[in-house]
Design an enzyme around this catalytic site. Structure first.
Site, PDB file in Angstrom:
ATOM      1  N   GLU A 102       0.850  -1.197   0.000  1.00 44.24           N
ATOM      2  CA  GLU A 102       0.000   0.000   0.000  1.00 44.24           C
ATOM      3  C   GLU A 102       0.886   1.248   0.000  1.00 44.24           C
ATOM      4  O   GLU A 102       1.972   1.248   0.592  1.00 44.24           O
ATOM      5  CB  GLU A 102      -0.903  -0.062   1.246  1.00 44.24           C
ATOM      6  CG  GLU A 102      -1.771   1.130   1.528  1.00 44.24           C
ATOM      7  CD  GLU A 102      -2.854   1.427   0.497  1.00 44.24           C
ATOM      8  OE1 GLU A 102      -2.526   1.490  -0.691  1.00 44.24           O
ATOM      9  OE2 GLU A 102      -4.013   1.640   0.898  1.00 44.24           O
ATOM     10  N   ASP A 103       0.419   2.296  -0.637  1.00 44.86           N
ATOM     11  CA  ASP A 103       1.211   3.516  -0.693  1.00 44.86           C
ATOM     12  C   ASP A 103       1.302   4.190   0.671  1.00 44.86           C
ATOM     13  O   ASP A 103       2.375   4.581   1.114  1.00 44.86           O
ATOM     14  CB  ASP A 103       0.663   4.497  -1.755  1.00 44.86           C
ATOM     15  CG  ASP A 103      -0.824   4.825  -1.599  1.00 44.86           C
ATOM     16  OD1 ASP A 103      -1.479   4.275  -0.681  1.00 44.86           O
ATOM     17  OD2 ASP A 103      -1.336   5.630  -2.400  1.00 44.86           O
ATOM     18  N   ASP A 106      -2.999   5.540   6.545  1.00 47.50           N
ATOM     19  CA  ASP A 106      -3.474   6.803   7.097  1.00 47.50           C
ATOM     20  C   ASP A 106      -4.409   6.497   8.279  1.00 47.50           C
ATOM     21  O   ASP A 106      -3.925   6.214   9.372  1.00 47.50           O
ATOM     22  CB  ASP A 106      -4.152   7.572   5.949  1.00 47.50           C
ATOM     23  CG  ASP A 106      -4.594   8.971   6.310  1.00 47.50           C
ATOM     24  OD1 ASP A 106      -3.971   9.590   7.174  1.00 47.50           O
ATOM     25  OD2 ASP A 106      -5.574   9.455   5.716  1.00 47.50           O
ATOM     26  N   PHE A 155      -0.503  16.158   3.857  1.00 52.54           N
ATOM     27  CA  PHE A 155      -1.059  15.540   2.656  1.00 52.54           C
ATOM     28  C   PHE A 155       0.008  15.537   1.574  1.00 52.54           C
ATOM     29  O   PHE A 155       0.557  16.581   1.216  1.00 52.54           O
ATOM     30  CB  PHE A 155      -2.326  16.255   2.180  1.00 52.54           C
ATOM     31  CG  PHE A 155      -3.104  15.385   1.231  1.00 52.54           C
ATOM     32  CD1 PHE A 155      -3.982  14.422   1.719  1.00 52.54           C
ATOM     33  CD2 PHE A 155      -2.922  15.489  -0.133  1.00 52.54           C
ATOM     34  CE1 PHE A 155      -4.670  13.578   0.857  1.00 52.54           C
ATOM     35  CE2 PHE A 155      -3.613  14.653  -1.014  1.00 52.54           C
ATOM     36  CZ  PHE A 155      -4.496  13.700  -0.513  1.00 52.54           C
ATOM     37  N   ARG A 168       0.111  11.576  -9.638  1.00 55.82           N
ATOM     38  CA  ARG A 168       0.595  10.221  -9.343  1.00 55.82           C
ATOM     39  C   ARG A 168       1.951   9.947 -10.002  1.00 55.82           C
ATOM     40  O   ARG A 168       2.730   9.134  -9.522  1.00 55.82           O
ATOM     41  CB  ARG A 168      -0.409   9.169  -9.852  1.00 55.82           C
ATOM     42  CG  ARG A 168      -1.721   9.131  -9.097  1.00 55.82           C
ATOM     43  CD  ARG A 168      -2.473   7.861  -9.460  1.00 55.82           C
ATOM     44  NE  ARG A 168      -3.875   7.890  -9.068  1.00 55.82           N
ATOM     45  CZ  ARG A 168      -4.347   7.554  -7.876  1.00 55.82           C
ATOM     46  NH1 ARG A 168      -3.519   7.177  -6.922  1.00 55.82           N
ATOM     47  NH2 ARG A 168      -5.639   7.587  -7.620  1.00 55.82           N
TER      48      ARG A 168
HETATM   49  P1  IMP Z   1      -6.735   4.987   5.029  1.00 52.17           P
HETATM   50  O1  IMP Z   1      -7.830   4.018   4.718  1.00 52.17           O
HETATM   51  O2  IMP Z   1      -7.260   6.224   5.714  1.00 52.17           O
HETATM   52  O3  IMP Z   1      -5.566   4.388   5.755  1.00 52.17           O
HETATM   53  O4  IMP Z   1      -6.263   5.594   3.681  1.00 52.17           O
HETATM   54  C1  IMP Z   1      -5.525   4.978   2.794  1.00 52.17           C
HETATM   55  C2  IMP Z   1      -5.645   5.678   1.462  1.00 52.17           C
HETATM   56  O5  IMP Z   1      -5.957   7.097   1.575  1.00 52.17           O
HETATM   57  C3  IMP Z   1      -4.323   5.647   0.771  1.00 52.17           C
HETATM   58  O6  IMP Z   1      -4.158   4.477   0.048  1.00 52.17           O
HETATM   59  C4  IMP Z   1      -4.419   6.856  -0.137  1.00 52.17           C
HETATM   60  O7  IMP Z   1      -5.107   6.502  -1.317  1.00 52.17           O
HETATM   61  C5  IMP Z   1      -5.255   7.839   0.620  1.00 52.17           C
HETATM   62  N1  IMP Z   1      -4.402   8.831   1.304  1.00 52.17           N
HETATM   63  C6  IMP Z   1      -4.217   9.000   2.616  1.00 52.17           C
HETATM   64  N2  IMP Z   1      -3.370  10.005   2.874  1.00 52.17           N
HETATM   65  C7  IMP Z   1      -2.981  10.472   1.677  1.00 52.17           C
HETATM   66  C8  IMP Z   1      -2.067  11.516   1.274  1.00 52.17           C
HETATM   67  O8  IMP Z   1      -1.425  12.202   2.077  1.00 52.17           O
HETATM   68  N3  IMP Z   1      -1.944  11.683  -0.058  1.00 52.17           N
HETATM   69  C9  IMP Z   1      -2.606  10.938  -0.986  1.00 52.17           C
HETATM   70  N4  IMP Z   1      -3.438   9.968  -0.652  1.00 52.17           N
HETATM   71  C10 IMP Z   1      -3.634   9.736   0.668  1.00 52.17           C
END
Ligand code: IMP
Length: 181
Positions: A102-103, A106, A155, A168
């Protein structure tokens, strides 16, 4: 002074820093899974560049699969908590060593959802690799086994990560300018 790109974006991690960290992560994963086979599951779309680079840094026998999820956002940068699978795995993972790639980790909602889903398929093992981690944002109790960089609540864009599908393809990880948010 902070490095900036030609477009004037502030760079948080340069392509060289990313490459070195991904190489180290690949080494660690290869040690942990020495002699085993691995299925690397990329979470579309953001993890695509990371999976491409990480997979070439691991020396174990690896195959790829991809899933896509949709999280229902209240605003463009916050999640409502609902996560839905919009593209499932192509191949069964029962009895296999799985690495979810995963990138960014969050709130943890996406990876908590995927972990629960994948565990129902009874893999031999399940590990998570996240290039970035924002621990202060966590809503779900979940940690990655491999983290590239831990960052504060910023962000970020680039190296797969987007803002409304843009940026991207930036090779460096940059800060989203506050006036554009
Ligand atoms: P989570 O479910 O809140 O952990 O979010 C995961 C997804 O939110 C990541 O795979 C990203 O697609 C998106 N995301 C969260 N923070 C960022 C950020 O700082 N930049 C871009 N995408 C983000």
């Amino acid at each position: 002074m902070a490095t900036t790109t030609a477009q004037g974006l502030e760079v948080l991690f340069t392509r060289d820093q990313i490459a070195e960290r991904v190489r180290q992560m690949g080494e660690q994963i290869s040690n942990d899974l020495a002699g085993e086979k691995l299925v690397m599951i990329g979470v579309l779309k953001g993890a695509a560049p990371f999976l491409a680079d990480l997979s070439r840094s691991v020396t174990v026998d690896a195959t790829f699969d991809f899933v896509a999820v949709k999280s229902y956002a209240k605003g463009s940068q916050t999640s409502s908590g609902a996560v839905k699978l919009i593209k499932d795995l192509d191949e069964p993972i029962e009895g296999k060593n799985v690495l979810v790639v995963e990138d960014i980790l969050d709130t943890g909602l996406t990876l908590a959802f995927l972990r629960k889903l994948f565990l129902q398929h009874r893999p031999k093992s399940l590990r998570i690799a996240a290039l970035l981690d924002k621990p202060s944002r966590r809503v779900e109790q979940i940690d990655a086994d491999y983290v590239g960089f831990s960052i504060p609540n910023l962000f970020v864009i680039g190296y797969g990560m987007d803002f409304s599908e843009r940026y991207r393809n930036l090779p460096d990880i940059c800060l989203m300018p506050p006036d554009a948010v």
